[in-house]
Design a protein around this motif. Structure first.
Motif, PDB file in Angstrom:
ATOM      1  N   THR A  47       3.191  -0.253  -5.376  1.00 24.34           N
ATOM      2  CA  THR A  47       1.751  -0.036  -5.300  1.00 24.34           C
ATOM      3  C   THR A  47       1.067  -0.514  -6.579  1.00 24.34           C
ATOM      4  O   THR A  47       0.044  -1.219  -6.529  1.00 24.34           O
ATOM      5  CB  THR A  47       1.456   1.459  -5.064  1.00 24.34           C
ATOM      6  OG1 THR A  47       2.166   1.868  -3.907  1.00 24.34           O
ATOM      7  CG2 THR A  47      -0.014   1.718  -4.874  1.00 24.34           C
ATOM      8  N   ASP A  98      -1.018   0.942   2.075  1.00 25.51           N
ATOM      9  CA  ASP A  98       0.053   1.534   1.283  1.00 25.51           C
ATOM     10  C   ASP A  98       0.926   2.454   2.130  1.00 25.51           C
ATOM     11  O   ASP A  98       0.412   3.156   3.006  1.00 25.51           O
ATOM     12  CB  ASP A  98      -0.587   2.330   0.133  1.00 25.51           C
ATOM     13  CG  ASP A  98       0.296   2.300  -1.100  1.00 25.51           C
ATOM     14  OD1 ASP A  98       1.291   1.567  -1.096  1.00 25.51           O
ATOM     15  OD2 ASP A  98      -0.026   3.013  -2.059  1.00 25.51           O
ATOM     16  N   ASP A  99       2.225   2.428   1.857  1.00 24.64           N
ATOM     17  CA  ASP A  99       3.169   3.359   2.497  1.00 24.64           C
ATOM     18  C   ASP A  99       3.098   3.321   4.008  1.00 24.64           C
ATOM     19  O   ASP A  99       2.834   4.331   4.650  1.00 24.64           O
ATOM     20  CB  ASP A  99       2.879   4.799   2.056  1.00 24.64           C
ATOM     21  CG  ASP A  99       3.310   5.028   0.647  1.00 24.64           C
ATOM     22  OD1 ASP A  99       4.269   4.386   0.222  1.00 24.64           O
ATOM     23  OD2 ASP A  99       2.667   5.849  -0.037  1.00 24.64           O
ATOM     24  N   ARG A 190       9.123   6.786 -11.151  1.00 24.79           N
ATOM     25  CA  ARG A 190       8.216   7.915 -10.986  1.00 24.79           C
ATOM     26  C   ARG A 190       8.972   9.230 -11.187  1.00 24.79           C
ATOM     27  O   ARG A 190       8.514  10.117 -11.907  1.00 24.79           O
ATOM     28  CB  ARG A 190       7.556   7.893  -9.606  1.00 24.79           C
ATOM     29  CG  ARG A 190       6.500   8.991  -9.480  1.00 24.79           C
ATOM     30  CD  ARG A 190       6.035   9.243  -8.065  1.00 24.79           C
ATOM     31  NE  ARG A 190       5.254   8.154  -7.520  1.00 24.79           N
ATOM     32  CZ  ARG A 190       5.675   7.359  -6.550  1.00 24.79           C
ATOM     33  NH1 ARG A 190       6.869   7.530  -6.026  1.00 24.79           N
ATOM     34  NH2 ARG A 190       4.913   6.396  -6.100  1.00 24.79           N
TER      35      ARG A 190
END
Ligand SMILES: Nc1ncnc2c1ncn2[C@@H]1O[C@H](COP(=O)(O)OP(=O)(O)OP(=O)(O)O)[C@@H](O)[C@H]1O
Ligand SMILES: [Mg+2]
Length: 387
Positions: A47, A98-99, A190
């Motif tokens: 992202t 996204d996703d 992350r």
């Protein structure tokens, strides 16, 4: 408190580490207004890459996430409007979807065909991100996109990044602790940054506790496999990678079986566990290590195949407390017994008799310095007597 993944998010494409080839491909594709499907493990910069490269190319970013694009109408409304409006200053647009895994995982599958239609219609660049693009349901989508892979991050790439964050936040750490965090993150930046933020509360990173949490999680996983599956071959190796001895595994199963099994199934499963325990005793007494194989088999596939019914509800498994209490009681008794032993030796009586007749009445006498010396009572025994 802002999440550190936000605080330390990549501001330019050179901040995104370990994905050079993918970044290059994204840049070229966006320039040509192509549709790209960026895939790879979570927390590796997918992202962020679209966001920073879009900015660097002067493109206006239009983002749809799974949550605001649950269904066809939503996607059409949001994207449709944006496409109609022409930005005065931007050179063009990039639509970030996204996703997509999360999007098409929802019940209303309207999302996917709408996206396909959008790809046909629009003249703008579209970047789609997902973790696993190889599902059949994406076969059409794959044909329409240029696929760009992101890799799980390598240790070298993560280390300096995390070190900089830890230093910037003046956190105490040892190199080993950072390496532990990296190892647990399995290439997910992350996760690693979030871990460091969690440790920052105490201003020191100490990964010992974390590995305790990790052990607990892997035990939850094993129990779920055994107690929910009925398949022999799926369960036989479950404990292979777990860092616990089989005794500990047996105790966890013993504690949690009743949460998952009923009636006949429960009876059968406990019969297997008790058989495993018999082998356990034989190993201890006679050192017949081969029995470990039987124990493993009984407590994995044995227990799994013992059931007719599978409980479909989610269950949180707990560590056994009962056994711990028994053990503590035993330890207390062990002290009592060792003192009684010493009395028995000195007064020419049996240990049993000493426990029954002397010990309860002689506590104070036993605590006299001379008696302590004569019986050679150790500190633990003395503190037991003082209670
Ligand atoms: N390659 C990387 N280099 C530096 N930082 C990274 C990298 N990948 C991820 N990060 C850090 O992790 C955060 C999350 O990254 P990002 O959202 O781009 O991951 P993602 O691949 O899209 O994950 P997901 O699949 O879960 O959406 C970023 O804000 C950044 O702090
Ligand atoms: Mg993402």
């Amino acid at each position: 408190m802002i999440p550190w993944t936000k605080k330390y998010e990549p501001k330019k494409s050179t901040d995104i580490l370990g994905q050079e080839l993918a970044l290059y491909k994204i840049k070229e594709a966006l320039k040509l207004k192509r549709t790209i499907l960026i895939y790879g493990p979570t927390g590796t910069g997918k992202t962020s890459a679209v966001q920073v490269i879009g900015k660097e190319l002067g493109l206006e970013l239009f983002e749809i996430s799974a949550s605001d694009a649950r269904n066809k109408e939503n996607i059409e409304n949001t994207i449709g409007n944006s496409l109609a409006q022409q930005s005065l200053f931007a050179k063009g647009k990039v639509i970030l979807i996204d996703d997509i895994d999360a999007l098409s995982g929802t019940k209303d599958r309207g999302g996917l065909p709408t996206i396909l239609a959008l790809i046909e219609k629009t003249k703008h660049a579209i970047a789609i991100t997902c973790i696993d693009p190889w599902d059949d349901k994406y076969s059409k989508l794959r044909k329409q996109c240029l696929l760009i892979e992101f890799q799980a991050l390598k240790k070298e790439n993560m280390f300096n990044y995390l070190k900089n964050i830890a230093d910037a936040e003046s956190i105490q750490y040892q190199e080993k602790d950072l390496l532990d965090i990296i190892k647990l993150s399995k290439g997910d930046m992350r996760a690693a940054i979030t871990d460091i933020q969690t440790y920052s509360i105490t201003k020191t990173i100490n990964t010992e506790e974390k590995s305790e949490r990790d052990r607990e999680e892997s035990m939850q996983y094993c129990l779920r496999k055994i107690l929910k599956s009925k398949k022999w071959e799926e369960t036989i190796n479950v404990f292979d990678k777990v860092d616990e001895d089989l005794n500990e595994c047996l105790l966890w199963l013993d504690e949690n079986l009743p949460k998952e099994y009923n009636a006949e199934d429960l009876k059968k499963a406990y019969a297997y566990l008790s058989k495993a325990d018999v082998y356990n005793g034989r190993i201890r007494r006679w050192q017949h290590w081969r029995f470990l194989i039987y124990i493993n088999m009984l407590i994995t596939s044995g227990v799994a195949t013992a059931k007719k019914e599978t409980n479909i509800n989610a269950t949180e498994y707990t560590r056994t407390m009962r056994i711990l209490k028994l053990w503590q009681a035993n330890m207390k008794y062990a002290k009592k017994k060792s003192i009684a032993n010493k009395i028995a030796e000195h007064t020419h009586t049996s240990t049993k008799r000493a426990i029954r007749d002397s010990l309860p009445y002689l506590k104070n006498i036993l605590l006299q310095p001379e008696t302590i010396k004569e019986l050679q009572l150790d500190e633990e025994e003395i503190s037991w007597l003082q209670k």
